[in-house]
Design a protein around this motif. Sequence first.
Motif, short mmCIF file in Angstrom:
data_model
loop_
_atom_site.label_atom_id
_atom_site.label_comp_id
_atom_site.label_asym_id
_atom_site.label_seq_id
_atom_site.Cartn_x
_atom_site.Cartn_y
_atom_site.Cartn_z
N GLN A 81 33.86 28.44 31.91
CA GLN A 81 33.23 29.56 31.23
C GLN A 81 32.25 30.34 32.10
OE1 GLN A 81 31.73 28.81 27.29
NE2 GLN A 81 33.58 27.72 26.68
N ASN A 82 31.85 29.77 33.22
CA ASN A 82 30.95 30.50 34.11
C ASN A 82 31.59 30.80 35.46
OD1 ASN A 82 28.66 30.54 32.32
ND2 ASN A 82 28.38 28.36 32.75
N ASP A 83 32.89 30.70 35.53
CA ASP A 83 33.59 30.89 36.80
C ASP A 83 34.45 32.13 36.75
OD1 ASP A 83 34.89 30.68 39.21
OD2 ASP A 83 35.07 28.52 39.10
N GLY A 84 33.90 33.26 37.23
CA GLY A 84 34.62 34.51 37.24
C GLY A 84 35.79 34.53 38.20
N HIS A 85 35.84 33.58 39.15
CA HIS A 85 36.93 33.54 40.12
C HIS A 85 38.26 33.33 39.42
CE1 HIS A 85 39.13 32.71 43.78
NE2 HIS A 85 39.47 31.51 43.33
N TYR A 86 38.32 32.39 38.49
CA TYR A 86 39.56 32.15 37.75
C TYR A 86 39.96 33.38 36.96
CZ TYR A 86 39.08 27.17 38.78
OH TYR A 86 38.99 25.97 39.42
N LEU A 87 39.00 34.04 36.36
CA LEU A 87 39.29 35.22 35.56
C LEU A 87 39.90 36.33 36.42
CD1 LEU A 87 39.19 36.65 32.87
CD2 LEU A 87 36.82 37.29 33.36
N ARG A 88 39.33 36.58 37.59
CA ARG A 88 39.86 37.62 38.47
C ARG A 88 41.29 37.32 38.88
NH1 ARG A 88 34.57 37.33 40.38
NH2 ARG A 88 35.17 35.91 42.07
N ILE A 89 41.58 36.05 39.17
CA ILE A 89 42.93 35.65 39.58
C ILE A 89 43.93 35.94 38.46
CG2 ILE A 89 44.41 33.67 40.08
CD1 ILE A 89 42.06 32.46 41.64
N TYR A 90 43.59 35.52 37.24
CA TYR A 90 44.53 35.68 36.13
C TYR A 90 44.67 37.13 35.69
CZ TYR A 90 45.57 30.76 35.49
OH TYR A 90 46.05 29.49 35.68
N ILE A 91 43.59 37.90 35.77
CA ILE A 91 43.70 39.33 35.47
C ILE A 91 44.63 39.98 36.48
CG2 ILE A 91 42.45 41.53 35.53
CD1 ILE A 91 41.98 40.10 32.95
N GLY A 92 44.54 39.56 37.75
CA GLY A 92 45.45 40.06 38.78
C GLY A 92 46.90 39.73 38.46
N HIS A 93 47.16 38.48 38.04
CA HIS A 93 48.52 38.09 37.65
C HIS A 93 49.01 38.93 36.48
CE1 HIS A 93 48.25 34.95 40.47
NE2 HIS A 93 47.77 33.98 39.70
N LEU A 94 48.13 39.13 35.50
CA LEU A 94 48.50 39.88 34.31
C LEU A 94 48.82 41.33 34.65
CD1 LEU A 94 48.84 39.71 31.27
CD2 LEU A 94 46.37 40.04 31.02
N ARG A 95 48.03 41.92 35.52
CA ARG A 95 48.29 43.30 35.93
C ARG A 95 49.65 43.43 36.62
NH1 ARG A 95 42.15 44.67 38.04
NH2 ARG A 95 41.51 45.91 36.21
N LYS A 96 50.02 42.44 37.40
CA LYS A 96 51.32 42.50 38.08
C LYS A 96 52.47 42.54 37.10
CE LYS A 96 49.87 40.21 42.37
NZ LYS A 96 49.98 38.99 43.21
N LYS A 97 52.26 41.97 35.91
CA LYS A 97 53.33 41.89 34.92
C LYS A 97 53.37 43.08 33.97
CE LYS A 97 53.67 36.85 35.03
NZ LYS A 97 53.64 35.59 34.25
N ILE A 98 52.20 43.73 33.73
CA ILE A 98 52.21 44.80 32.73
C ILE A 98 51.96 46.19 33.30
CG2 ILE A 98 51.41 43.17 30.96
CD1 ILE A 98 48.72 44.66 31.01
N GLU A 99 51.45 46.26 34.54
CA GLU A 99 51.13 47.56 35.13
C GLU A 99 52.29 48.07 35.98
OE1 GLU A 99 48.50 49.25 34.47
OE2 GLU A 99 46.88 47.87 33.92
N ALA A 100 52.52 49.37 35.96
CA ALA A 100 53.53 49.97 36.83
C ALA A 100 53.10 49.83 38.29
CB ALA A 100 53.73 51.45 36.49
N ASP A 101 51.80 49.98 38.55
CA ASP A 101 51.23 49.80 39.88
C ASP A 101 49.95 48.99 39.73
OD1 ASP A 101 50.14 49.85 42.40
OD2 ASP A 101 50.11 52.04 42.60
N PRO A 102 50.01 47.67 39.99
CA PRO A 102 48.84 46.80 39.79
C PRO A 102 47.62 47.21 40.61
CG PRO A 102 50.83 45.51 40.13
CD PRO A 102 51.18 46.93 40.46
N THR A 103 47.84 47.93 41.71
CA THR A 103 46.70 48.35 42.53
C THR A 103 45.99 49.57 41.92
OG1 THR A 103 48.04 49.85 43.91
CG2 THR A 103 47.86 47.54 44.61
N ARG A 104 46.65 50.22 40.98
CA ARG A 104 46.05 51.37 40.28
C ARG A 104 46.27 51.17 38.78
NH1 ARG A 104 48.03 56.90 42.77
NH2 ARG A 104 46.30 57.62 41.47
N PRO A 105 45.58 50.21 38.20
CA PRO A 105 45.83 49.85 36.79
C PRO A 105 45.51 50.96 35.81
CG PRO A 105 43.85 48.78 37.60
CD PRO A 105 44.50 49.40 38.78
#
Length: 231
Positions: free
Chosen positions: A187-211
Motif C-alpha cells: 500500500q505504500n509502494d508506488g513502484h508496483y503501481l507504476r509497473i502495472y499501470i504501464g502494463h495496463l496502458r499497453k493493453k488499452i491504449e493505442a499508443d502507451p507512450t501517449r496515453p
Amino acid sequence: MSVAALIIDDEVAIRQLLRVMLHDFGYMIYEAGTGQEGITMASALHPDVILLDIGLPDMKGTDVLQQIRQTSAVPIIMLTVHDDQHQKVLALDQGADDYVTKPFGEQELMARIRVALRHRQVMSAPTVVRVGDLVLDLVQHRVERTGTVIHLTPIEYELLRVLAINAGRVVTHTQLLREAWHEATYQNDGHYLRIYIGHLRKKIEADPTRPHYIITEPGVGYRLMEPDTEG
C-alpha cells in the motif's frame, strides 16, 4: 430545477469569479468566507455541490471536509494552489471528489463539477461501465475495446475497475494500491503501481507512450478519461 452550489473560500475575488462562472450556467449560489460558516451552511442548505478552498483563515479545508463528510455525501471539489500536492492527496483520501488548481479556467471547473455530480448519481453499483470505446462488465469481469475482448491479469483488472467506476475523477496512489492489492505490504509502494499501470496502458491504449485513457496526475494519482474529453 437549478443546481445549488456552496462556495467556501475566504478570498473575495475568487468567490466573485466563481459566482460569475456558476451564474452563467444557471447555478444557485451560496457563499461562505470561513470554514465554520461553510460547515453551518452545508448542514442547513444541503447544496448539490461544494467548492471548498484548501486554505481557510479559521481552519484547514481538510478539517472542513471531514466534518461535512460525517453527515453528507455531497460532491466536494477542493480549490488548491500549485504547491499543495500533499494537501491534494490528503483531501482526496479523506473523501473529496476532485480538485481544481488555481488559477483555473471555466471549462475545467465546470467539467469537474459535471463529473462529480454525475458520479454521485451513478454510485448505485453499476454492472456495466462505458468510457469511450472501453466497456467493463463488472459482473463477468470482462473488458472490451471496440468490441474486442482485452485479457487482463487480476491486478490489472482491479486497477481498471477502480479507475472506471471513478471515471473522470482522480484516484490517488493510496486508493489504487489499497483496492488492487489489499495487503498492507504494497500500500505504500508506488513502484508496483507504476509497473502495472504501464502494463495496463499497453493493453488499452493505442499508443502507451501517449496515453489518452489513463491520465497521470503528477504526484497524486491517475484519472480515467474519455479520449475526446481529455483536458
